[in-house]
Design an enzyme around this catalytic site. Sequence first.
Site, PDB file in Angstrom:
ATOM      1  N   HIS A  16      64.844  -8.848 -11.637  1.00  0.00           N
ATOM      2  CA  HIS A  16      63.821  -9.594 -10.891  1.00  0.00           C
ATOM      3  C   HIS A  16      62.888  -8.592 -10.199  1.00  0.00           C
ATOM      4  O   HIS A  16      63.327  -7.528  -9.766  1.00  0.00           O
ATOM      5  CB  HIS A  16      64.489 -10.514  -9.863  1.00  0.00           C
ATOM      6  CG  HIS A  16      63.503 -11.440  -9.238  1.00  0.00           C
ATOM      7  ND1 HIS A  16      62.712 -11.055  -8.178  1.00  0.00           N
ATOM      8  CD2 HIS A  16      63.126 -12.705  -9.555  1.00  0.00           C
ATOM      9  CE1 HIS A  16      61.908 -12.061  -7.866  1.00  0.00           C
ATOM     10  NE2 HIS A  16      62.138 -13.065  -8.690  1.00  0.00           N
ATOM     11  N   GLU A  74      61.750  -8.410  -7.358  1.00  0.00           N
ATOM     12  CA  GLU A  74      62.183  -7.984  -6.014  1.00  0.00           C
ATOM     13  C   GLU A  74      63.274  -6.918  -6.110  1.00  0.00           C
ATOM     14  O   GLU A  74      63.364  -6.034  -5.265  1.00  0.00           O
ATOM     15  CB  GLU A  74      62.642  -9.209  -5.213  1.00  0.00           C
ATOM     16  CG  GLU A  74      61.437 -10.050  -4.771  1.00  0.00           C
ATOM     17  CD  GLU A  74      61.671 -11.546  -4.749  1.00  0.00           C
ATOM     18  OE1 GLU A  74      62.821 -11.987  -4.649  1.00  0.00           O
ATOM     19  OE2 GLU A  74      60.668 -12.293  -4.851  1.00  0.00           O
ATOM     20  N   GLY A  96      55.815 -16.362  -5.201  1.00  0.00           N
ATOM     21  CA  GLY A  96      55.820 -16.704  -3.778  1.00  0.00           C
ATOM     22  C   GLY A  96      54.445 -16.709  -3.137  1.00  0.00           C
ATOM     23  O   GLY A  96      54.314 -16.748  -1.921  1.00  0.00           O
ATOM     24  N   SER A 117      55.452 -19.298  -8.606  1.00  0.00           N
ATOM     25  CA  SER A 117      54.844 -20.469  -7.970  1.00  0.00           C
ATOM     26  C   SER A 117      54.846 -21.718  -8.853  1.00  0.00           C
ATOM     27  O   SER A 117      53.893 -22.500  -8.838  1.00  0.00           O
ATOM     28  CB  SER A 117      53.426 -20.152  -7.483  1.00  0.00           C
ATOM     29  OG  SER A 117      53.463 -19.109  -6.522  1.00  0.00           O
ATOM     30  N   LYS A 132      67.110 -16.944  -4.242  1.00  0.00           N
ATOM     31  CA  LYS A 132      66.910 -15.678  -3.497  1.00  0.00           C
ATOM     32  C   LYS A 132      67.838 -15.657  -2.283  1.00  0.00           C
ATOM     33  O   LYS A 132      68.968 -16.136  -2.366  1.00  0.00           O
ATOM     34  CB  LYS A 132      65.439 -15.509  -3.124  1.00  0.00           C
ATOM     35  CG  LYS A 132      64.518 -15.729  -4.323  1.00  0.00           C
ATOM     36  CD  LYS A 132      63.101 -15.346  -4.089  1.00  0.00           C
ATOM     37  CE  LYS A 132      62.315 -15.623  -5.356  1.00  0.00           C
ATOM     38  NZ  LYS A 132      60.953 -15.144  -5.304  1.00  0.00           N
ATOM     39  N   ASN A 166      65.988 -20.027  -8.705  1.00  0.00           N
ATOM     40  CA  ASN A 166      66.336 -18.752  -8.057  1.00  0.00           C
ATOM     41  C   ASN A 166      66.211 -18.923  -6.543  1.00  0.00           C
ATOM     42  O   ASN A 166      65.111 -18.903  -6.006  1.00  0.00           O
ATOM     43  CB  ASN A 166      65.381 -17.660  -8.574  1.00  0.00           C
ATOM     44  CG  ASN A 166      65.598 -16.333  -7.873  1.00  0.00           C
ATOM     45  OD1 ASN A 166      66.599 -16.141  -7.175  1.00  0.00           O
ATOM     46  ND2 ASN A 166      64.663 -15.414  -8.060  1.00  0.00           N
ATOM     47  N   GLU A 179      57.359 -13.137 -15.199  1.00  0.00           N
ATOM     48  CA  GLU A 179      57.005 -13.464 -13.817  1.00  0.00           C
ATOM     49  C   GLU A 179      55.964 -12.472 -13.305  1.00  0.00           C
ATOM     50  O   GLU A 179      56.322 -11.394 -12.799  1.00  0.00           O
ATOM     51  CB  GLU A 179      58.251 -13.385 -12.924  1.00  0.00           C
ATOM     52  CG  GLU A 179      59.344 -14.346 -13.325  1.00  0.00           C
ATOM     53  CD  GLU A 179      60.220 -14.697 -12.126  1.00  0.00           C
ATOM     54  OE1 GLU A 179      60.284 -15.893 -11.797  1.00  0.00           O
ATOM     55  OE2 GLU A 179      60.799 -13.796 -11.509  1.00  0.00           O
TER      56      GLU A 179
HETATM   57  P1  PGA Z   1      58.462 -18.604  -6.643  1.00  0.00           P
HETATM   58  O1  PGA Z   1      59.503 -17.472  -7.148  1.00  0.00           O
HETATM   59  O2  PGA Z   1      58.660 -19.803  -7.510  1.00  0.00           O
HETATM   60  O3  PGA Z   1      58.823 -18.844  -5.221  1.00  0.00           O
HETATM   61  O4  PGA Z   1      57.091 -18.010  -6.813  1.00  0.00           O
HETATM   62  C1  PGA Z   1      59.811 -17.321  -8.502  1.00  0.00           C
HETATM   63  C2  PGA Z   1      60.775 -16.182  -8.693  1.00  0.00           C
HETATM   64  O5  PGA Z   1      60.666 -15.170  -7.984  1.00  0.00           O
HETATM   65  O6  PGA Z   1      61.679 -16.254  -9.539  1.00  0.00           O
END
Ligand code: PGA
Length: 245
Positions: A93, A95, A171, A209, A12, A10, A165
Amino acid sequence: MKRLNFFGGNWKMNHNLKTALEFCTNSKTLNWSAKEKEVVIFPPAHLLLPLKKDCPLSVGAQNCYYEDKGAFTGEISAQMLVDEKIEYTIIGHSERRSIFKEDDALLKQKILKSLDKGLSVIFCVGESLEQREKNEHFSVIESQLKAALFGLQLSDASKLVVAYEPVWAIGTGKTASPQQAEEMHAFIRKALADLQLDAESIRIIYGGSVKPSNVKELMQNPNIDGALVGGASLKAVDFNQIVNY
Ligand code: PGA
C-alpha cells in the site's frame, strides 16, 4: 473470460473492537452478493481474529512480513496469518511505501512468501501527483509491477489482485476519472501479460476515494474488476452500497 469482482475494505488504522463489532452487526442485515463477488475487509491486525469469528465478510491483513517467526518486533508473518486461517493480505500500500519506507525489493519478498504460503495478495501500485504531472505515471507503474512480479510463477491467477491506487486520489476526495483509471488498468493488464502472467484472469481493482456515488461509473469499464476502498468502507452501509453498485 469472466473475472469475479473483488471489493476490499481497507480500514487502515481505524476502528476499535467495539466499533468493529458494530460494523459486523450492521453487515449481517445486508446482502453482500456473496456468490457473485469476493468481498474482504482489512481491519487493523488486533481485530483480525474477533472479526473472523463474528463478521459475515472475509477478513484479511493490511500487511505481513516474509520471515516466518523470530526477532522482528512489531511484525506479523504470512505464516502466522495462515496459522489462523486468514486468507488475504494487502502488500505494498502506498502508505507502507511512503511512511514506512518499504521498497520494491522488500515488497517482492513479501509477495513471494505470501503467495507461497497460499495467501491471496492484493498488491498495490500507484503514482504520486508529481509523477503524473510530469507524465511519468505509466513508467512508474510499469517499474513497480516489474520490480515485484518479474519471474513470478503464479499457479492460481485468482490469488493475485493488483490494486491501482494513484497516490493523489487516496483519502483526498479526488478520484481518478473513469477514463484515467481504465487507461491505466488496460496498461497494467498489458504489463502483466508482458511479465508472462495470466493477465486475462488477474483482477485489477481501483482505489482512491471510491464512494457509493462514483463506483458505478468506474465499474462500467472493461478492465476495472473491483475496488479497494478506504474511508468509505468504515461503515457497513456505505461499503455495502459500493459492493452492490
Ligand atoms: P480511500 O483509501 O478510499 O480513503 O481514498 C483507499 C486506500 O488507501 O486503499
